[in-house]
Design an enzyme around this catalytic site. Sequence first.
Site, PDB file in Angstrom:
ATOM      1  N   GLU A 160     -58.349 -21.557  80.527  1.00  0.00           N
ATOM      2  CA  GLU A 160     -58.890 -20.308  79.905  1.00  0.00           C
ATOM      3  C   GLU A 160     -59.630 -20.709  78.712  1.00  0.00           C
ATOM      4  O   GLU A 160     -59.401 -20.004  77.610  1.00  0.00           O
ATOM      5  CB  GLU A 160     -57.896 -19.316  79.782  1.00  0.00           C
ATOM      6  CG  GLU A 160     -57.311 -18.937  81.184  1.00  0.00           C
ATOM      7  CD  GLU A 160     -55.942 -18.117  81.050  1.00  0.00           C
ATOM      8  OE1 GLU A 160     -55.859 -17.748  79.914  1.00  0.00           O
ATOM      9  OE2 GLU A 160     -55.318 -17.838  82.078  1.00  0.00           O
ATOM     10  N   GLU A 265     -54.263 -19.154  91.460  1.00  0.00           N
ATOM     11  CA  GLU A 265     -53.452 -18.038  91.103  1.00  0.00           C
ATOM     12  C   GLU A 265     -53.547 -16.965  91.812  1.00  0.00           C
ATOM     13  O   GLU A 265     -53.947 -15.844  91.275  1.00  0.00           O
ATOM     14  CB  GLU A 265     -53.357 -17.830  89.516  1.00  0.00           C
ATOM     15  CG  GLU A 265     -53.102 -19.066  88.506  1.00  0.00           C
ATOM     16  CD  GLU A 265     -53.102 -19.016  86.983  1.00  0.00           C
ATOM     17  OE1 GLU A 265     -52.873 -17.791  86.826  1.00  0.00           O
ATOM     18  OE2 GLU A 265     -53.162 -19.760  86.252  1.00  0.00           O
TER      19      GLU A 265
HETATM   20  O1  9MR Z   1     -46.960 -15.310  85.279  1.00  0.00           O
HETATM   21  C1  9MR Z   1     -47.055 -15.691  84.165  1.00  0.00           C
HETATM   22  C2  9MR Z   1     -45.833 -14.727  83.294  1.00  0.00           C
HETATM   23  O2  9MR Z   1     -44.682 -14.507  83.930  1.00  0.00           O
HETATM   24  C3  9MR Z   1     -46.163 -15.053  81.821  1.00  0.00           C
HETATM   25  O3  9MR Z   1     -45.199 -14.170  81.254  1.00  0.00           O
HETATM   26  C4  9MR Z   1     -47.464 -15.254  81.303  1.00  0.00           C
HETATM   27  C5  9MR Z   1     -47.485 -15.581  79.992  1.00  0.00           C
HETATM   28  O4  9MR Z   1     -47.052 -16.988  79.698  1.00  0.00           O
HETATM   29  O5  9MR Z   1     -48.175 -16.040  82.073  1.00  0.00           O
HETATM   30  C6  9MR Z   1     -48.206 -15.737  83.415  1.00  0.00           C
HETATM   31  O6  9MR Z   1     -49.002 -16.478  84.141  1.00  0.00           O
HETATM   32  C7  9MR Z   1     -50.304 -16.752  83.790  1.00  0.00           C
HETATM   33  C8  9MR Z   1     -50.823 -18.249  83.910  1.00  0.00           C
HETATM   34  O7  9MR Z   1     -49.693 -18.997  83.125  1.00  0.00           O
HETATM   35  C9  9MR Z   1     -52.391 -18.590  83.255  1.00  0.00           C
HETATM   36  N1  9MR Z   1     -53.389 -17.636  84.128  1.00  0.00           N
HETATM   37  C10 9MR Z   1     -53.073 -16.051  83.891  1.00  0.00           C
HETATM   38  C11 9MR Z   1     -51.701 -15.819  84.542  1.00  0.00           C
HETATM   39  C12 9MR Z   1     -51.220 -14.523  84.606  1.00  0.00           C
HETATM   40  O8  9MR Z   1     -50.873 -13.994  83.086  1.00  0.00           O
END
Ligand code: 9MR
Length: 374
Positions: A160, A265
């Site tokens: 990102e 994802e």
């Molecule tokens: O699904 C993840 C969630 O449990 C966490 O709280 C969050 C913050 O670390 O991250 C989520 O996963 C993210 C991923 O790592 C990067 N792309 C966006 C995803 C959704 O927020």
Amino acid sequence: MKKGALIICSCLLTLLFASYTNDQYKPSSLKDAFKNKFYIGVALNLRQIWAKDTAGLAIVKKHFNSIVAENCMKSMNLQPKEGQFQFRDADQFVAFGEQNNMYIIGHTLIWHSQTPRWFFVDEKGNDVSREVLIQRMKSHITTVVSRYKGRVKGWDVVNEAILDDGSYRKSKFYTIIGEDFIRLAFEFAHAADPDAELYYNDFSMSVEGKRNGVVKMVTQLKNQGVKVTGVGMQGHLGLDYPTLGDFEKSIQAFSATGVKVMITELDITVLPNPGQNRGAEVNLNYDYKKAMNPYADGLPKSVEMKLQQRYVDFFRLFLKHQEKISRVTLWGVTDEDSWRNNWPVFGRTDYPLLFDRQFKAKPMVEMIVGISKK
Ligand code: 9MR
């Protein structure tokens, strides 16, 4: 004579059985259905990694041949304090993947979010210099990637870093180091495990500005001789966005830079969006309002049908571009696991994944398996 008849008889039976199984053969799981096409992956949470969620794990083993850590490999969790690494969860995640023959993905080395605060500041709380931050990045990446060398097959190296308009996100990595932080991160990862696949991963990848920005960045990196294996399109989708056409344009554009494309994802929210932002900015949050949580008691058939159609349409698109796509990863096992229940409004009931809260495959799983043969 008797023996001859027996041989002919058994040959006929074998032929009959072979033709029956050919016509009737139906892959019984997602990973079988897409074998020889692309990996089917899933993100694991701690309850799955530590085998507490046995019903969820049964689904993982049956349907998926690749795993990614939803949270436990983020820098905040791996190196909460400088030089003090905590590998317990990540070690268990990798061991689980190996025991089950999974293609293991590491997520994520460099991300503006979920990076511990110490990473960017000195003991007085001021921003560190460019040199110090590069050194910290190098030490983090080298330690983590070396530990799982040859075992974690692919890394989301940078996550990102580009905004919807194609410009660089003004993260601490960017403002302190400059755009070079991306090249450096890939080089450090490559040095630590020359055989590992290395990816750039982002959301809203079908937005034109971001598509162009990512294509430009990947092309530049490749021209500089940097190893970039793939681009991950996160695929946090909605029922009415993005269009299949825009998504397809991005698959084609990324592939044209000479890298593999991955859907990394995948989930599809059915809930109303309180704001304009359709990406996955984790810091974005809105207050809970009942009207924003319309399906707390169940999903109406009409919406379920829309969701089903949407999943089938996207899987058709992935199949159409199977030569370009190396992996499709779902961001969670069941609806209950999904981050979507808590973003961008905390405490809602969403239905974004392929398996329901009772650990049952939704009817669309069978449909997706069905179209894989066409
Ligand atoms: O699904 C993840 C969630 O449990 C966490 O709280 C969050 C913050 O670390 O991250 C989520 O996963 C993210 C991923 O790592 C990067 N792309 C966006 C995803 C959704 O927020």
